[in-house]
Structures are given as C-alpha cells and as structure tokens.
Design a protein around this motif. Structure first.
Motif, PDB file in Angstrom:
ATOM      1  N   LEU A   1      -1.893  -7.399  -5.854  1.00  0.00           N
ATOM      2  CA  LEU A   1      -2.232  -6.203  -6.635  1.00  0.00           C
ATOM      3  C   LEU A   1      -3.506  -5.560  -6.098  1.00  0.00           C
ATOM      4  O   LEU A   1      -3.604  -4.330  -6.009  1.00  0.00           O
ATOM      5  CB  LEU A   1      -2.402  -6.587  -8.106  1.00  0.00           C
ATOM      6  CG  LEU A   1      -2.675  -5.429  -9.074  1.00  0.00           C
ATOM      7  CD1 LEU A   1      -1.501  -4.446  -9.080  1.00  0.00           C
ATOM      8  CD2 LEU A   1      -2.944  -5.962 -10.488  1.00  0.00           C
ATOM      9  N   ALA A   2      -4.463  -6.369  -5.719  1.00  0.00           N
ATOM     10  CA  ALA A   2      -5.714  -5.836  -5.175  1.00  0.00           C
ATOM     11  C   ALA A   2      -5.475  -5.126  -3.845  1.00  0.00           C
ATOM     12  O   ALA A   2      -6.021  -4.038  -3.597  1.00  0.00           O
ATOM     13  CB  ALA A   2      -6.721  -6.970  -5.003  1.00  0.00           C
ATOM     14  N   LEU A   3      -4.660  -5.739  -2.986  1.00  0.00           N
ATOM     15  CA  LEU A   3      -4.353  -5.113  -1.691  1.00  0.00           C
ATOM     16  C   LEU A   3      -3.574  -3.806  -1.885  1.00  0.00           C
ATOM     17  O   LEU A   3      -3.809  -2.822  -1.167  1.00  0.00           O
ATOM     18  CB  LEU A   3      -3.549  -6.081  -0.830  1.00  0.00           C
ATOM     19  CG  LEU A   3      -4.288  -7.319  -0.302  1.00  0.00           C
ATOM     20  CD1 LEU A   3      -3.339  -8.188   0.508  1.00  0.00           C
ATOM     21  CD2 LEU A   3      -5.481  -6.914   0.557  1.00  0.00           C
ATOM     22  N   GLU A   4      -2.664  -3.811  -2.847  1.00  0.00           N
ATOM     23  CA  GLU A   4      -1.879  -2.594  -3.105  1.00  0.00           C
ATOM     24  C   GLU A   4      -2.775  -1.449  -3.558  1.00  0.00           C
ATOM     25  O   GLU A   4      -2.609  -0.299  -3.135  1.00  0.00           O
ATOM     26  CB  GLU A   4      -0.813  -2.890  -4.160  1.00  0.00           C
ATOM     27  CG  GLU A   4       0.153  -1.740  -4.378  1.00  0.00           C
ATOM     28  CD  GLU A   4       1.274  -2.106  -5.332  1.00  0.00           C
ATOM     29  OE1 GLU A   4       2.100  -1.216  -5.627  1.00  0.00           O
ATOM     30  OE2 GLU A   4       1.327  -3.263  -5.792  1.00  0.00           O
ATOM     31  N   HIS A   5      -3.750  -1.778  -4.409  1.00  0.00           N
ATOM     32  CA  HIS A   5      -4.690  -0.750  -4.874  1.00  0.00           C
ATOM     33  C   HIS A   5      -5.515  -0.224  -3.701  1.00  0.00           C
ATOM     34  O   HIS A   5      -5.754   0.994  -3.588  1.00  0.00           O
ATOM     35  CB  HIS A   5      -5.600  -1.339  -5.955  1.00  0.00           C
ATOM     36  CG  HIS A   5      -6.661  -0.390  -6.417  1.00  0.00           C
ATOM     37  ND1 HIS A   5      -6.393   0.716  -7.197  1.00  0.00           N
ATOM     38  CD2 HIS A   5      -8.018  -0.378  -6.177  1.00  0.00           C
ATOM     39  CE1 HIS A   5      -7.514   1.385  -7.429  1.00  0.00           C
ATOM     40  NE2 HIS A   5      -8.526   0.728  -6.834  1.00  0.00           N
ATOM     41  N   ARG A   6      -5.961  -1.107  -2.808  1.00  0.00           N
ATOM     42  CA  ARG A   6      -6.769  -0.689  -1.659  1.00  0.00           C
ATOM     43  C   ARG A   6      -5.953   0.191  -0.702  1.00  0.00           C
ATOM     44  O   ARG A   6      -6.465   1.156  -0.133  1.00  0.00           O
ATOM     45  CB  ARG A   6      -7.310  -1.924  -0.943  1.00  0.00           C
ATOM     46  CG  ARG A   6      -8.310  -2.696  -1.778  1.00  0.00           C
ATOM     47  CD  ARG A   6      -8.704  -4.013  -1.122  1.00  0.00           C
ATOM     48  NE  ARG A   6      -9.551  -3.805   0.049  1.00  0.00           N
ATOM     49  CZ  ARG A   6     -10.060  -4.805   0.759  1.00  0.00           C
ATOM     50  NH1 ARG A   6      -9.803  -6.073   0.408  1.00  0.00           N
ATOM     51  NH2 ARG A   6     -10.827  -4.541   1.809  1.00  0.00           N
ATOM     52  N   LEU A   7      -4.682  -0.145  -0.533  1.00  0.00           N
ATOM     53  CA  LEU A   7      -3.805   0.694   0.305  1.00  0.00           C
ATOM     54  C   LEU A   7      -3.662   2.095  -0.279  1.00  0.00           C
ATOM     55  O   LEU A   7      -3.646   3.090   0.456  1.00  0.00           O
ATOM     56  CB  LEU A   7      -2.432   0.048   0.452  1.00  0.00           C
ATOM     57  CG  LEU A   7      -2.286  -1.053   1.497  1.00  0.00           C
ATOM     58  CD1 LEU A   7      -0.894  -1.677   1.434  1.00  0.00           C
ATOM     59  CD2 LEU A   7      -2.532  -0.491   2.903  1.00  0.00           C
ATOM     60  N   GLU A   8      -3.543   2.168  -1.596  1.00  0.00           N
ATOM     61  CA  GLU A   8      -3.422   3.478  -2.250  1.00  0.00           C
ATOM     62  C   GLU A   8      -4.677   4.318  -2.018  1.00  0.00           C
ATOM     63  O   GLU A   8      -4.592   5.529  -1.797  1.00  0.00           O
ATOM     64  CB  GLU A   8      -3.170   3.292  -3.749  1.00  0.00           C
ATOM     65  CG  GLU A   8      -1.759   2.866  -4.103  1.00  0.00           C
ATOM     66  CD  GLU A   8      -0.741   3.925  -3.733  1.00  0.00           C
ATOM     67  OE1 GLU A   8      -1.046   5.130  -3.841  1.00  0.00           O
ATOM     68  OE2 GLU A   8       0.379   3.547  -3.318  1.00  0.00           O
TER      69      GLU A   8
END
Length: 462
Positions: free
Chosen positions: A316-323
């Motif tokens: 979830l943290a990586l997905e937020h950073r990608l966004e």
C-alpha cells in the motif's frame, strides 16, 4: 472481323516521317471473352506503337546531329553500332552509329555516338518510376510479376534488376540531399509556423540482419504533421546516414515549410531516438510520450499488487508513492518525480520479503528511475497539453512504424535485410506512401511533368 493497327508519325511541318502497319489480327464478335482487346493483343499493340515511335525519334535526333554543330561540316562515320532502350512498352534496339569529331573541336574525344547524348540512361524514366513505386509497396518479385502481367516488357524485368533500379533511385535522392546546404538560399523562405503547429514523431522498429542472422538492427521512421499541410514520412538506418538533419530539412521543404521551422518532437524516450531527435532538428522541443511513461508505471503497479499478497502494508505504501510520482510527471515536475523515483528504487532494493517476483520489482523500479533521469528534460505539463487539445502520445507514429516497416519489411515473416538495402528502400517507400515520389521524378525529368499535364487533353480527345 479483321483488326489492323497502323502508325503514322508526322513532323512539325506536317510531312509524314514514317507510316505502316504494326499489328493485324482477327477477332470474333459472338462470345463475351472475344469483345475488346485481350492483354496479349493490347501488349502487342503497345509494343508496336512504342517501337515505331522510339525508332522515329532516335532517327530524327541522329539526323540533327549528323553534322558539326559549330561549322556544319558533315561528320565522318566510324562505323555502325547498336544500343538497347528499355521502356514500359518493350525494349527497343536502336542503331547508334559512331562519328569522328570535327577538326574544329580539337579538345574533344576522337569519336562519339550522338545517341548517347540523348539516351543518358538505358531505361525510360516512366518505367523506372513504375518499378520504384511498386517495389516500394510490395516485394521485388511480386513487382516483376505485376509488370510482366500488364506491360509488354517480356523477361527484362526480374527481382534483382528491379532491386538494383530502386537502389539507384534512392542513391540519386541521397546524392541530392548531400548537395544541399543547411543555410542555402531557400532556408528562410516562407513564414515559420508556431512551434506547436508542427508535430514530428519518431520511433524505431527492428528487422533481421542478412549479414548477422542472429541479430536485428533498428530502422527509425518518423511522421511530420503541420496544420493545413500534407503529412510526410521519413525513415533511415542510423549507421547509413551520417547527416540525418539534411533528410529532415527536405521533409520540411516538401511540406512548404522553411527548413528553419521550429518543431515539437515526440519520442518514446529510447536512447537511439532521443539522440536522433537532437540531430534532426537541434532547436526542436523534445517531449517524451506519455503512453510510454504510463506503461512503465503500470508495469510497476502490477508487481506491487502481487506484493500485496505477501506484505499488504508495504504494498500500500509503494502504491501511494507510485501515484505521487505519476502525479508529478503528469503535471510536468520531472525533477521532483526523479527524486521520488530514485528514493523508491533504493527502498525497493532494500526490501527483504518472501515475494517470488521481488527481483523483477527491483529491476522495474531501477529502470523507472533511469528512464526518468534520461528523459527528465523532455517531461512537460501533460495535463495542460491535454486540456489544450495538444498531442501527448506517439500513437500516430506507432502506426507509422506498422505502415512503413511491418507491411513491407515483413517482420512476422522474418525477412532479412542488409542495412544499406533497408535504408535505400526506406527512402522510396516513404515517398511512395506520402505521394511525393512522382514529384521527385518530375524534378529529375521535367518532361514527365509535361506529359502529366497533357493527360487531361488526351482524355478529352479520346
């Protein structure tokens, strides 16, 4: 019924130069297939007319050059000779006598053949144009078969001959480009368009190497679009063109634009096309295609979704950073996106999770950071361009690759090419596809343009 076709050639003073029957045949009128001329009959008629016409024209030219053009003295004959001239309606063998030069011209060669002054090439430009046009669209072998089916050219057309002629045309065109100077007299003709009004997309495709069959080499093609102007294609093999800028200037000139026209160039951000963009037009604004940015982010997102099955919090943290990286790129903040992408790559490399595709995720994260670093200067505000209806995608040049490369170089069939042969074919194919090949020939052979202008009058007369 009996059909007779006769040819009469009349001089400018209305005197008859030659006349006679060229063809005679019997035709029935009681079956559908007997109505009109068959292919063989039509080809025989065309061959007969062409033979009589070319022979009369050559004889007229020889008669005018039988005497010295300086003093009028009748030239002494060295002996008879013959030459062959290939046309779209047959190959004609012509008498080509040699004469001694007049004594009033001491600096000239001892003998000469007047007909060589007329037949500077032994193939008619119209036939050369047909061979080049069709060989640019279909294979050399299919072109030979097509021309044999519809024209009375006999066995003189084969794949190797047509390939050689096409290479000759392309080399001639390249030689013309070589004579052009960047700051020539027409460099500033016309009023430059606004930069955004001229969009150029370039992309690459790969074909198999004839000399190194285990490897491919890259073909680069492009499309130039200007508001209110016809689109133009161009292509090259990088190792075969030391000055690609001259080719691009010719593209702009053919669109009626000044060669100093500022342009906006879209690429996929690959190393080869990125370097080429600067050589084609040093002052161009280079924009990286949004689709290829989004494709890399999507690939990363797929790996992150797989990671969620093993470590949901980290995923979830990586997905937020990608966004956040995507948002920065979409709004043109390439520097901040690069900082975030590099930090993301470092953190992903430090992960210690039992995820089967972790190595692929690490590689994708590092690749994203490298991709942004290489193309940070070409990241623009895509949101603003999208709102203004401006292009942010190279989809139009992706279709150009399919049109120019895939449909002729037959990647699926694994055809093999030499770099030189592919480069030369690209020159004639792009001109055939954008409709400028005929213009090229009429520039070399102005009489072809005169013939083109006579076609409507001939149609009305018929």
């Amino acid at each position: 019924m009996r059909i007779e076709i006769q040819l009469r050639i009349i001089a400018d003073d209305n005197s008859v130069i030659s006349e006679g029957e060229i063809l005679q045949f019997d035709k029935g009128d009681d079956r559908l297939e007997m109505i009109g001329l068959s292919f063989d009959e039509a080809k025989a008629a065309l061959a007969g007319i062409q033979g009589g016409m070319v022979t009369a024209q050559a004889a007229s030219f020889l008669a005018r050059h039988r005497s010295c053009d300086l003093c009028g003295t009748l030239l002494l004959s060295k002996g008879p000779g013959w030459t062959r001239f290939r046309t779209a309606f047959g190959t004609i063998t012509l008498p080509s006598p040699r004469f001694y030069h007049c004594s009033c011209r001491p600096g000239e060669a001892r003998t000469f053949s007047p007909l060589n002054l007329l037949l500077t090439e032994h193939i008619a430009p119209e036939l050369l144009y047909l061979e080049t046009r069709w060989a640019s669209l279909v294979s050399f072998g299919m072109t030979a078969d097509l021309l044999k089916d519809v024209l009375p050219i006999g066995s003189t057309a084969d794949a190797s001959t047509i390939r050689r002629h096409l290479h000759k045309v392309a080399a001639h065109h390249d030689a013309d480009l070589g004579n052009e100077q960047p700051g020539g007299p027409d460099a500033g003709n016309g009023q430059p368009f606004p930069q955004a009004a001229v969009i150029v997309g370039i992309d690459g495709g790969y074909v198999r190497n004839w000399h190194d069959k285990k490897h491919n080499f890259e073909i680069v093609v492009g499309k130039s679009m200007a508001a209110g102007r016809d689109d133009r294609y161009f292509g090259l093999v990088r190792s075969q063109d030391e000055q690609p800028g001259r080719r691009f200037r010719e593209v702009l000139r053919s669109q009626g634009l000044p060669v100093i026209q500022p342009v906006t160039m879209l690429t996929d951000g690959g190393d080869s096309v990125r370097a080429l963009a600067g050589e084609l037009s040093p002052g161009a604004v280079h924009i990286i295609d949004w689709f290829h940015i989004a494709m890399r982010l999507t690939g990363m997102d797929q790996y992150v979704k797989g990671l969620a099955h093993h470590n949901p919090v980290e995923a979830l943290a990586l997905e937020h950073r990608l966004e956040r990286i995507k948002w920065r790129l979409w709004h043109g903040d390439g520097e901040e996106a690069l900082i975030r992408a590099q930090a993301l790559a470092a953190d992903v490399a430090a992960l210690n999770i039992a995820y089967p595709r972790l190595k692929r995720l690490i590689k994708a994260a590092a690749g994203l950071a490298t991709y942004i670093a290489n193309n940070a200067a070409a990241v623009v505000n895509y949101s603003r361009r999208w709102d203004n209806g401006e292009r942010i995608s190279t989809a139009f040049v992706e279709s150009t690759v399919n049109l120019v490369v895939s449909r002729r170089f037959a990647k699926k069939q694994q055809m093999q090419w030499s770099k030189k042969g592919a480069h030369l074919l690209l020159q004639t194919r792009t001109k055939t596809l954008d409709g400028t090949l005929r213009d090229l020939f009429t520039r070399w052979y102005p009489g072809m343009a005169v013939n083109d202008n006579q076609v409507p009058d001939l149609a009305r007369a018929a």
